[in-house]
Design an enzyme around this catalytic site. Structure first.
Site, short mmCIF file in Angstrom:
data_model
loop_
_atom_site.label_atom_id
_atom_site.label_comp_id
_atom_site.label_asym_id
_atom_site.label_seq_id
_atom_site.Cartn_x
_atom_site.Cartn_y
_atom_site.Cartn_z
N CYS A 8 -16.22 -12.95 34.38
CA CYS A 8 -14.76 -12.83 34.25
C CYS A 8 -14.42 -12.53 32.80
O CYS A 8 -15.32 -12.30 31.99
CB CYS A 8 -14.04 -14.07 34.78
SG CYS A 8 -14.40 -15.58 33.86
N ARG A 14 -12.70 -18.58 36.00
CA ARG A 14 -13.16 -18.08 37.30
C ARG A 14 -14.68 -17.96 37.43
O ARG A 14 -15.24 -18.36 38.45
CB ARG A 14 -12.51 -16.74 37.61
CG ARG A 14 -11.03 -16.82 37.83
CD ARG A 14 -10.38 -15.47 37.76
NE ARG A 14 -10.50 -14.91 36.42
CZ ARG A 14 -10.16 -13.70 36.06
NH1 ARG A 14 -9.67 -12.87 36.98
NH2 ARG A 14 -10.30 -13.29 34.83
N ASP A 122 -6.16 -14.36 37.93
CA ASP A 122 -6.62 -15.19 36.82
C ASP A 122 -5.76 -16.44 36.67
O ASP A 122 -4.59 -16.36 36.31
CB ASP A 122 -6.58 -14.37 35.52
CG ASP A 122 -7.38 -15.02 34.42
OD1 ASP A 122 -7.62 -16.25 34.51
OD2 ASP A 122 -7.78 -14.31 33.49
P1 4NP Z 1 -11.21 -16.46 32.90
O1 4NP Z 1 -9.76 -16.85 32.30
O2 4NP Z 1 -11.42 -14.99 32.60
O3 4NP Z 1 -11.10 -16.73 34.37
O4 4NP Z 1 -12.22 -17.36 32.21
C1 4NP Z 1 -9.38 -16.54 30.97
C2 4NP Z 1 -9.78 -17.36 29.95
C3 4NP Z 1 -9.39 -17.05 28.64
C4 4NP Z 1 -8.62 -15.94 28.38
C5 4NP Z 1 -8.25 -15.12 29.43
C6 4NP Z 1 -8.62 -15.41 30.72
N1 4NP Z 1 -8.21 -15.64 27.06
O5 4NP Z 1 -7.46 -14.67 26.87
O6 4NP Z 1 -8.63 -16.32 26.11
#
Ligand code: 4NP
Length: 154
Positions: A8, A14, A122
């Site tokens: 992800c 995720r 997300d």
């Molecule tokens: P993930 O969620 O891709 O599901 O782990 C996110 C975690 C951090 C960020 C974006 C999405 N971020 O911009 O830091």
């Protein structure tokens, strides 16, 4: 041995949820010796960080063991090592293709292919960790049904 890397954007919500849900499912099916399962990020935003606390809480609430985790970015070497690199949404796939180069082996896939065909929204932005859990769980069930069949057919 089937090697799977869930991917992800940040590798704190995720993809670690998918890694831990799928690991638990594989263990319950008695198939753990057939799988290597991990997760990674497309970005360096969260490198070195643990699973995001609300994602951890959702896993706890659903009875899924939380494994040790530190976020890391996917590399081209991961493309060589893993059999399947499974993104959570279309944007992830664009970034995965950029990191991996040409997907000559067709290893880059999207988790929704094994369920409803849609992106896993997300929860970092939506705060809907329960919906993310259900969507990831459905994809993992479809994935294990397909791979379990492959293993049985040898
Ligand atoms: P993930 O969620 O891709 O599901 O782990 C996110 C975690 C951090 C960020 C974006 C999405 N971020 O911009 O830091």
């Amino acid at each position: 041995m089937i090697k799977i890397l869930f991917i992800c954007l940040g590798n704190i919500c995720r993809s670690p949820m998918a890694e831990m849900i799928f690991t638990d499912m594989v263990k319950k099916a008695g198939l753990e010796k057939h799988f290597e399962i991990a997760s990674a990020a497309t970005s360096t935003e969260e490198t070195g960080n643990g699973i995001y606390p609300p994602a951890r809480s959702e896993l706890n609430r659903r009875g899924i063991p939380v494994l040790p985790h530190r976020a890391r970015q996917m590399t081209r070497a991961d493309y060589e090592h893993y059999d399947l690199l499974i993104g959570m949404e279309k944007w992830n796939l664009t970034a995965m293709h950029r990191i991996a180069g040409e997907d000559e082996k067709g290893k880059i896939r999207m988790l929704g292919e094994w369920s409803n065909g849609r992106d896993i929204a997300d929860p970092w932005y939506t705060d809907c960790f329960d919906i993310a859990y259900d969507d990831i769980h459905a994809g993992c069930e479809g994935l294990l049904a397909e791979l379990g069949k492959t293993l049985r057919e040898g």
